[in-house]
Design a protein around this motif. Structure first.
Motif, PDB file in Angstrom:
ATOM      1  N   THR A 135      -1.616  38.331   8.880  1.00  0.00           N
ATOM      2  CA  THR A 135      -0.949  37.295   8.033  1.00  0.00           C
ATOM      3  C   THR A 135      -0.407  36.225   8.907  1.00  0.00           C
ATOM      4  N   LEU A 136      -0.450  35.025   8.837  1.00  0.00           N
ATOM      5  CA  LEU A 136      -0.006  33.737   9.296  1.00  0.00           C
ATOM      6  C   LEU A 136       1.528  33.687   8.959  1.00  0.00           C
ATOM      7  N   GLU A 137       2.346  33.872  10.090  1.00  0.00           N
ATOM      8  CA  GLU A 137       3.818  33.696   9.620  1.00  0.00           C
ATOM      9  C   GLU A 137       4.584  32.941  10.971  1.00  0.00           C
ATOM     10  N   ILE A 138       5.429  32.139  10.692  1.00  0.00           N
ATOM     11  CA  ILE A 138       6.002  31.309  11.646  1.00  0.00           C
ATOM     12  C   ILE A 138       6.790  32.276  12.671  1.00  0.00           C
ATOM     13  N   ASN A 139       7.104  33.217  12.249  1.00  0.00           N
ATOM     14  CA  ASN A 139       8.095  34.202  12.865  1.00  0.00           C
ATOM     15  C   ASN A 139       7.222  35.514  13.461  1.00  0.00           C
ATOM     16  N   MET A 154       6.981  25.859  15.060  1.00  0.00           N
ATOM     17  CA  MET A 154       6.759  24.600  14.313  1.00  0.00           C
ATOM     18  C   MET A 154       6.227  25.171  12.799  1.00  0.00           C
ATOM     19  N   THR A 155       6.691  24.460  11.834  1.00  0.00           N
ATOM     20  CA  THR A 155       6.012  24.757  10.575  1.00  0.00           C
ATOM     21  C   THR A 155       4.990  23.717  10.401  1.00  0.00           C
ATOM     22  N   PHE A 156       3.804  24.085   9.961  1.00  0.00           N
ATOM     23  CA  PHE A 156       2.699  23.216   9.613  1.00  0.00           C
ATOM     24  C   PHE A 156       2.317  23.339   8.216  1.00  0.00           C
ATOM     25  N   PRO A 157       1.679  22.294   7.812  1.00  0.00           N
ATOM     26  CA  PRO A 157       1.387  22.443   6.242  1.00  0.00           C
ATOM     27  C   PRO A 157       0.387  23.617   6.209  1.00  0.00           C
ATOM     28  N   HIS A 158       0.403  24.150   4.981  1.00  0.00           N
ATOM     29  CA  HIS A 158      -0.562  25.388   4.654  1.00  0.00           C
ATOM     30  C   HIS A 158      -1.909  24.879   4.512  1.00  0.00           C
ATOM     31  N   GLN A 159      -2.347  23.725   4.267  1.00  0.00           N
ATOM     32  CA  GLN A 159      -3.394  23.264   4.156  1.00  0.00           C
ATOM     33  C   GLN A 159      -4.224  22.929   5.459  1.00  0.00           C
ATOM     34  N   LEU A 160      -3.330  22.424   6.394  1.00  0.00           N
ATOM     35  CA  LEU A 160      -3.767  21.943   7.642  1.00  0.00           C
ATOM     36  C   LEU A 160      -3.798  23.250   8.758  1.00  0.00           C
ATOM     37  N   MET A 161      -3.185  24.308   7.943  1.00  0.00           N
ATOM     38  CA  MET A 161      -3.277  25.769   8.794  1.00  0.00           C
ATOM     39  C   MET A 161      -4.655  26.144   8.612  1.00  0.00           C
ATOM     40  N   ARG A 162      -5.416  26.126   7.713  1.00  0.00           N
ATOM     41  CA  ARG A 162      -6.484  26.522   7.488  1.00  0.00           C
ATOM     42  C   ARG A 162      -7.685  26.049   8.625  1.00  0.00           C
ATOM     43  N   LEU A 210       0.745  36.894  12.695  1.00  0.00           N
ATOM     44  CA  LEU A 210       0.371  35.941  13.830  1.00  0.00           C
ATOM     45  C   LEU A 210       1.105  34.657  13.607  1.00  0.00           C
ATOM     46  N   SER A 211       1.808  34.303  14.719  1.00  0.00           N
ATOM     47  CA  SER A 211       2.435  32.684  14.892  1.00  0.00           C
ATOM     48  C   SER A 211       1.558  31.754  15.503  1.00  0.00           C
ATOM     49  N   PHE A 212       1.395  30.709  15.137  1.00  0.00           N
ATOM     50  CA  PHE A 212       0.868  29.521  16.109  1.00  0.00           C
ATOM     51  C   PHE A 212       1.720  28.746  16.579  1.00  0.00           C
ATOM     52  N   VAL A 241      -4.333  35.578   6.331  1.00  0.00           N
ATOM     53  CA  VAL A 241      -3.809  35.254   4.998  1.00  0.00           C
ATOM     54  C   VAL A 241      -2.672  34.365   5.439  1.00  0.00           C
ATOM     55  N   ILE A 242      -2.829  33.060   4.730  1.00  0.00           N
ATOM     56  CA  ILE A 242      -2.066  31.731   4.858  1.00  0.00           C
ATOM     57  C   ILE A 242      -1.276  31.463   3.536  1.00  0.00           C
ATOM     58  N   GLY A 243       0.104  31.589   3.681  1.00  0.00           N
ATOM     59  CA  GLY A 243       0.715  31.683   2.280  1.00  0.00           C
ATOM     60  C   GLY A 243       0.924  29.950   1.691  1.00  0.00           C
ATOM     61  N   GLY A 244       1.560  29.998   0.782  1.00  0.00           N
ATOM     62  CA  GLY A 244       1.755  28.657   0.006  1.00  0.00           C
ATOM     63  C   GLY A 244       2.905  27.891   0.860  1.00  0.00           C
ATOM     64  N   SER A 245       3.544  27.051  -0.092  1.00  0.00           N
ATOM     65  CA  SER A 245       4.462  26.110   0.460  1.00  0.00           C
ATOM     66  C   SER A 245       5.732  26.946   0.802  1.00  0.00           C
ATOM     67  N   LEU A 246       5.886  28.007   0.065  1.00  0.00           N
ATOM     68  CA  LEU A 246       7.285  28.479   0.080  1.00  0.00           C
ATOM     69  C   LEU A 246       7.003  30.114   1.069  1.00  0.00           C
ATOM     70  N   GLY A 247       5.912  30.077   1.603  1.00  0.00           N
ATOM     71  CA  GLY A 247       5.461  31.287   2.606  1.00  0.00           C
ATOM     72  C   GLY A 247       5.035  32.574   1.862  1.00  0.00           C
ATOM     73  N   LEU A 248       4.932  33.668   2.491  1.00  0.00           N
ATOM     74  CA  LEU A 248       4.250  34.979   1.953  1.00  0.00           C
ATOM     75  C   LEU A 248       5.432  35.767   1.293  1.00  0.00           C
ATOM     76  N   SER A 249       4.963  36.513   0.073  1.00  0.00           N
ATOM     77  CA  SER A 249       5.870  37.612  -0.394  1.00  0.00           C
ATOM     78  C   SER A 249       6.177  38.711   0.600  1.00  0.00           C
TER      79      SER A 249
HETATM   80  C1  LIG Z   1       4.427  25.398   4.635  1.00  0.00           C
HETATM   81  S1  LIG Z   1       4.273  26.836   5.667  1.00  0.00           S
HETATM   82  C2  LIG Z   1       5.531  27.904   4.604  1.00  0.00           C
HETATM   83  C3  LIG Z   1       7.128  27.507   5.128  1.00  0.00           C
HETATM   84  C4  LIG Z   1       7.927  28.809   4.652  1.00  0.00           C
HETATM   85  N1  LIG Z   1       9.220  27.896   4.577  1.00  0.00           N
HETATM   86  C5  LIG Z   1       7.869  29.924   5.404  1.00  0.00           C
HETATM   87  O1  LIG Z   1       8.846  29.860   6.088  1.00  0.00           O
HETATM   88  O2  LIG Z   1       6.950  30.715   5.431  1.00  0.00           O
HETATM   89  C6  LIG Z   1       2.844  27.637   4.523  1.00  0.00           C
HETATM   90  C7  LIG Z   1       2.194  28.517   5.372  1.00  0.00           C
HETATM   91  O3  LIG Z   1       1.430  28.047   6.467  1.00  0.00           O
HETATM   92  C8  LIG Z   1       1.440  29.121   7.500  1.00  0.00           C
HETATM   93  N2  LIG Z   1       2.198  28.393   8.643  1.00  0.00           N
HETATM   94  C9  LIG Z   1       2.787  27.262   8.795  1.00  0.00           C
HETATM   95  N3  LIG Z   1       3.082  27.200  10.029  1.00  0.00           N
HETATM   96  C10 LIG Z   1       2.913  28.379  10.525  1.00  0.00           C
HETATM   97  C11 LIG Z   1       2.973  28.553  12.142  1.00  0.00           C
HETATM   98  N4  LIG Z   1       3.533  27.866  12.967  1.00  0.00           N
HETATM   99  N5  LIG Z   1       2.629  29.894  12.538  1.00  0.00           N
HETATM  100  C12 LIG Z   1       1.709  30.595  11.679  1.00  0.00           C
HETATM  101  N6  LIG Z   1       1.452  30.346  10.268  1.00  0.00           N
HETATM  102  C13 LIG Z   1       2.243  29.135   9.760  1.00  0.00           C
HETATM  103  C14 LIG Z   1       2.219  30.519   6.949  1.00  0.00           C
HETATM  104  O4  LIG Z   1       1.066  31.278   6.443  1.00  0.00           O
HETATM  105  C15 LIG Z   1       3.015  29.780   5.879  1.00  0.00           C
HETATM  106  O5  LIG Z   1       3.081  30.944   5.049  1.00  0.00           O
END
Ligand SMILES: C[S@@+](CC[C@H](N)C(=O)[O-])C[C@H]1O[C@@H](n2cnc3c(N)ncnc32)[C@H](O)[C@@H]1O
Length: 159
Positions: free
Chosen positions: A75-79, A130-138, A125-127, A106-114
């Motif tokens: 899963t792609l997760e900021i943390n 920073m928060t990236f838009p989910h569509q750019l994340m692909r 996995l964190s990149f 797995v990339i979540g939507g604008s609110l993240g993953l359940s």
């Molecule tokens: C706009 S972000 C969601 C932000 C939401 N507040 C959260 O904390 O997950 C949408 C998705 O993009 C992916 N994403 C965005 N930034 C990321 C990062 N720095 N590392 C990994 N995944 C990221 C994650 O899968 C996230 O669920």
């Protein structure tokens, strides 16, 4: 190796579509890669915590549907855990060596993953922080997967 990318929402921006198509094409010689879009939930601007959790839960159910037991889920997760490109390449290589030839990112939507999707995850996995838009994340993810295969094959690729 079969790499699945599961992402929430339909990609609209032409410039991202073009970039994604380019990397999907480049990856053809290295792995079977497919991208599955699951429908996003309509989420108005101001949602309570409970409403946000419900949006994520519904999207999560759709995601889980695409994650069979034999699939290693990243899963792609900021943390999540931050890796170098070389370490991601080594992780993919090790999974293949140990018979885990099906990987889903797995990339979540604008609110993240359940929570349910996070529980199903084998690795978060964190990149970056920073928060990236989910569509750019692909696109960012596809470039790193392509880079990983180039590293694993010892093939030249710009630094
Ligand atoms: C706009 S972000 C969601 C932000 C939401 N507040 C959260 O904390 O997950 C949408 C998705 O993009 C992916 N994403 C965005 N930034 C990321 C990062 N720095 N590392 C990994 N995944 C990221 C994650 O899968 C996230 O669920």
């Amino acid at each position: 190796m079969h790499i699945k990318i599961i992402a929430v929402g339909k990609l609209k921006e032409k410039y991202l579509k073009q970039g994604i198509e380019e990397y999907m094409k480049r990856l053809k010689g290295y792995a079977k890669v497919d991208l599955t879009e699951v429908a996003d939930e309509h989420a108005p601007e101001h949602l309570s915590e409970a409403e946000m959790a419900e949006v994520k839960r519904k999207e999560g159910e759709r995601i889980l549907h695409h994650l069979p037991q034999d699939t290693y889920v990243i899963t792609l997760e900021i943390n999540g855990k931050m890796l170098s490109s070389e370490k991601l390449a080594a992780t993919i290589d090790e999974l293949a060596t140990y018979g885990k030839s099906k990987i889903a990112f797995v990339i979540g939507g604008s609110l993240g993953l359940s929570e349910a999707v996070q529980k199903r995850s084998n690795m978060a996995l964190s990149f970056s922080k920073m928060t990236f838009p989910h569509q750019l994340m692909r696109l960012i993810l596809l470039e790193q997967v392509y880079r990983a295969f180039k590293i694993n094959r010892g093939e030249p690729y710009h630094k």
